[in-house]
Each structure stands twice: as structure tokens, then as C-alpha cells.
Design a protein around this motif. Sequence first.
Motif, short mmCIF file in Angstrom:
data_model
loop_
_atom_site.label_atom_id
_atom_site.label_comp_id
_atom_site.label_asym_id
_atom_site.label_seq_id
_atom_site.Cartn_x
_atom_site.Cartn_y
_atom_site.Cartn_z
N MET A 4 59.96 9.13 23.68
CA MET A 4 59.96 9.06 24.91
C MET A 4 57.94 10.01 25.56
SD MET A 4 61.90 6.28 26.36
CE MET A 4 61.62 7.20 28.15
N LYS A 5 57.19 9.30 26.43
CA LYS A 5 56.84 9.46 27.12
C LYS A 5 57.49 10.81 28.07
CE LYS A 5 52.21 8.28 26.06
NZ LYS A 5 51.80 6.83 26.15
N LYS A 6 57.16 11.61 28.41
CA LYS A 6 57.64 13.00 29.24
C LYS A 6 57.70 11.90 30.67
CE LYS A 6 59.05 16.46 29.19
NZ LYS A 6 59.96 18.26 28.49
N PRO A 7 58.14 11.90 31.17
CA PRO A 7 57.96 11.68 33.19
C PRO A 7 57.44 12.42 33.75
CG PRO A 7 60.96 12.29 32.44
CD PRO A 7 59.95 12.18 31.20
N VAL A 8 56.44 11.33 34.23
CA VAL A 8 56.17 12.15 35.69
C VAL A 8 56.52 12.50 36.94
CG1 VAL A 8 53.45 11.86 36.36
CG2 VAL A 8 53.61 10.88 34.40
N LEU A 9 55.68 13.03 37.57
CA LEU A 9 56.78 13.31 39.37
C LEU A 9 54.95 12.50 40.00
CD1 LEU A 9 58.01 13.81 41.33
CD2 LEU A 9 56.82 16.01 41.62
N VAL A 10 55.20 11.93 40.86
CA VAL A 10 54.64 11.30 41.27
C VAL A 10 54.51 11.29 43.15
CG1 VAL A 10 53.06 9.04 42.76
CG2 VAL A 10 53.44 9.15 39.83
N ILE A 11 53.22 12.09 43.75
CA ILE A 11 53.77 12.66 45.15
C ILE A 11 52.76 11.54 46.02
CG2 ILE A 11 53.97 14.77 46.80
CD1 ILE A 11 54.54 16.41 44.02
N ALA A 117 53.89 7.29 31.73
CA ALA A 117 55.37 7.28 31.50
C ALA A 117 56.47 7.15 32.42
CB ALA A 117 54.92 8.52 31.19
N PRO A 118 57.49 7.02 32.62
CA PRO A 118 58.58 6.67 33.43
C PRO A 118 57.68 7.73 34.57
CG PRO A 118 59.58 7.11 31.16
CD PRO A 118 58.07 7.28 30.88
N PHE A 119 57.90 7.02 35.74
CA PHE A 119 58.24 8.19 37.19
C PHE A 119 58.73 8.00 38.13
CE2 PHE A 119 55.30 4.18 37.77
CZ PHE A 119 55.85 3.87 38.91
N CYS A 120 59.02 9.36 38.58
CA CYS A 120 59.58 9.63 39.66
C CYS A 120 58.57 9.97 40.83
CB CYS A 120 60.39 11.02 39.96
SG CYS A 120 61.52 11.56 41.34
N ALA A 121 58.99 9.23 41.90
CA ALA A 121 58.32 8.70 43.44
C ALA A 121 59.12 9.81 44.35
CB ALA A 121 57.82 7.45 43.81
N ILE A 122 58.25 10.77 45.11
CA ILE A 122 58.23 10.92 46.58
C ILE A 122 57.68 11.58 48.02
CG2 ILE A 122 60.31 12.73 45.41
CD1 ILE A 122 57.64 15.41 45.78
N ASN A 123 57.52 11.11 48.35
CA ASN A 123 57.32 12.11 49.49
C ASN A 123 56.90 13.29 50.03
OD1 ASN A 123 57.87 9.45 50.54
ND2 ASN A 123 59.03 10.38 52.33
N ALA A 124 55.40 13.27 49.98
CA ALA A 124 55.08 14.67 50.27
C ALA A 124 55.94 16.29 51.12
CB ALA A 124 53.64 15.35 50.36
N ASP A 125 55.97 15.30 52.67
CA ASP A 125 57.05 16.10 52.92
C ASP A 125 58.47 16.41 53.59
OD1 ASP A 125 56.05 13.58 54.18
OD2 ASP A 125 54.44 14.04 55.79
N ARG A 138 66.99 13.43 34.67
CA ARG A 138 67.63 12.51 33.36
C ARG A 138 67.92 11.77 33.17
NH1 ARG A 138 73.15 14.54 35.40
NH2 ARG A 138 72.02 16.43 35.21
N HIS A 139 67.38 10.65 34.06
CA HIS A 139 67.93 9.56 34.13
C HIS A 139 66.57 8.49 33.74
CE1 HIS A 139 69.06 5.61 35.19
NE2 HIS A 139 67.66 4.96 35.27
N LEU A 140 64.64 9.59 34.04
CA LEU A 140 63.84 8.74 33.80
C LEU A 140 64.57 9.16 32.05
CD1 LEU A 140 61.64 9.38 36.52
CD2 LEU A 140 61.93 7.75 35.85
N SER A 141 64.45 10.22 31.37
CA SER A 141 64.57 10.57 30.56
C SER A 141 64.69 10.07 29.39
CB SER A 141 64.15 12.21 29.96
OG SER A 141 65.83 12.55 30.99
N GLN A 142 65.65 9.52 30.04
CA GLN A 142 67.03 8.03 28.80
C GLN A 142 66.43 7.07 29.45
OE1 GLN A 142 70.03 11.12 28.36
NE2 GLN A 142 70.96 10.62 30.33
N ILE A 143 66.02 6.65 30.21
CA ILE A 143 65.01 5.12 30.73
C ILE A 143 65.47 4.29 29.33
CG2 ILE A 143 62.92 4.90 30.06
CD1 ILE A 143 63.12 4.05 33.76
N GLN A 144 66.58 3.02 29.59
CA GLN A 144 67.07 1.92 29.05
C GLN A 144 65.50 1.13 28.43
OE1 GLN A 144 69.75 1.98 27.46
NE2 GLN A 144 70.28 4.10 28.42
N ASP A 145 65.22 0.40 29.95
CA ASP A 145 64.48 -1.11 29.42
C ASP A 145 63.40 -1.02 30.48
OD1 ASP A 145 65.70 -2.43 31.64
OD2 ASP A 145 67.06 -2.64 29.85
N ASP A 146 62.26 -1.92 30.75
CA ASP A 146 61.37 -2.24 31.68
C ASP A 146 62.27 -2.25 33.65
OD1 ASP A 146 59.94 -1.49 30.63
OD2 ASP A 146 59.14 -3.91 30.82
N GLY A 147 63.68 -2.54 33.10
CA GLY A 147 64.99 -3.23 34.38
C GLY A 147 65.31 -1.92 35.05
#
Length: 308
Positions: A4-11, A117-125, A138-147
Motif C-alpha cells: 500500500m502507498k502511504k496515506p497523504v494529507l490534503v489540506i 495514494a489514499p488521502f485524508c482531506a481537511i480544512n486548513a482552519d 488507521r482507516h486509510l492504511s488498511q483501505i479495502q477497495d475504491d469504494g
Amino acid sequence: GIRMKKPVLVIMAAGMGSRYGGLKQMDPVGAHGEWILDYSLFDARRAGFERAVIIIKRENEKDFREVLGDRVSRHMRVDYAYQDIRDLPKGYELPEGRAKPWGTAHAVLSARNLVDAPFCAINADDFYGAQAFELCYRHLSQIQDDGDLCMVGYLLKNTLSERGYVARGVCELDENSRLKDITERTHIISTVDGPMMTEDMQTYTRLSPDTVVSMNMWGFPQAMMDRIEAGFLAFLDRALSANPKGAEYFLPFVVDEQLRAGKARVKVYTTPDRWYGVTYHDDKPLVCQALSDLAAAGQYPAPLWSEG
């Protein structure tokens, strides 16, 4: 199994500075000049994220690199993506008189070439608290499929401002903590009788203080980028005829469309942490105090990036 590719944080930070007229004046909330965004990066790093992509307005890049870059880049890799109102699919033109950005889902789309990679999206403020990042990572590092999507939710009572009304995505969950429905409620107030919401400023409906609400923290498989892109085309086709100057493409709408099409399931994790944000100018001292208390309780070093 596949590596698995390591999850990325998207802000999403393209809105940062707009309320204050530039980043130079951006109000720090930490005792040593930290922004709320610093705390998110710090918590994300602790949870396991090693890379962040920050979506900004191109004209703010210098400020971001100067203010954030040095203190954060020793600890994690930070890349920048630019949200641009002219960043439209081939064959589409910016509507006459359009000045408003295209919304949170378009913001995330700005990072499409940097996220593999799988990603977590958040607001900056928004201040999410350490646990939210742990749950999402934890969820993203064991993601099951595209859904396989997730959302970190908050209890409504932990997200209200004493200063005025707030808008929140009110969530309905099934018995397995999966998201059934998310409804944007634009006017929720705190009262002595608990939270109340109104649609018309006349009649108020009581909401349970433990209602789960979304503060825009999502966990997505990498494939979600393509789905957001496909959805943007459909959105533009509707918007350009209906409301070319004002229509916005929001993340919860995209998630909702995926749910309805049966292409996604969304696991909702609820954090007991308090959310903090500066919705109103008077919220700022409260946020500063809260962060100072958390540091005093040993939850954060002060200055934040002093270690390592």
C-alpha cells in the motif's frame, strides 16, 4: 498482499488569508506563532502521515513557504497545489463575471497530480484534535477497495460557537456507523436548551447535542480523485446553465452522489475531542486559550516544532 502507498494529507488552504486580507496578518493561535494548520500537521505527523499537500492560492505561496515551510519541512514533506478558478476541464470556459472559487471538491481536485495514494482531506482552519488523525490514518492504511471511504465526525455540542450561528453537515448513521445521509444545516445556534437549527429564521427545531456532524475530515481511496473529476464535469454542465456565478462543488455532495450510486460506503468514526475554529473574530481568544491548556496538559510541546 499489494504494497500500500502511504496515506497523504490534503489540506484545503486556498481560503486562508481571504478573511484577513493576506497571510502576513494571519492570526497565529499558538503561543509561539503557530497557526491552527501547524497543529493539524503536527497531529497528522504523529499519526503516521509523512507527506502533506497544501492547496493554496498561487499568490500566497511565498508567505506559506516562509511561515510554514521552514518549521514543518524538517518533520514531513510538504508540497503545494494551486487552486485556480480558471482550472477547468478542456472545452470549458470561465463564465462571465465569475469571481467565486468552485468549492471544496474543486479545491481537492487541484491536488490531483500530486496525490498517488489514499488521502485524508481537511480544512486548513479547523482544529481537529490528535485522535481524528489517528482514526483516519488507521482507516486509510488498511483501505479495502475504491469504494471504501471514511469520515471523522464530531458531536454537535463540541463544535458550537457561543458567538453566533454555525453551518454544519448533520449526519445520519446506520447501526454499523456507516453514513446514510449528510444534510448541510446552515444555521445552528447554541441556546440554554441546547442546540437549535432554523431554515427560515422563524421556527427553530431542537437538535440532540450528541448529533454527529461533519467538519470536512474525509478519508478517500486514491480513485476518489477520478470520481471527483468526473463529477465536476457533470456539475459544470448543470451549473453553467443554472447558476454560473455562484454554484459550488462541495465534497459532501460528491460523497452523497457516490453513496446514492452505490459506489461508496462511508465508515464514520466519532471523536470525543472538541473542535476549535475561528468562525467569528471573538472565537480567537477561546482557541488560543484551549491550545494553551492542551500544551499545559502535556498534549503538545511548546513551541510545537521544538523537538527533533
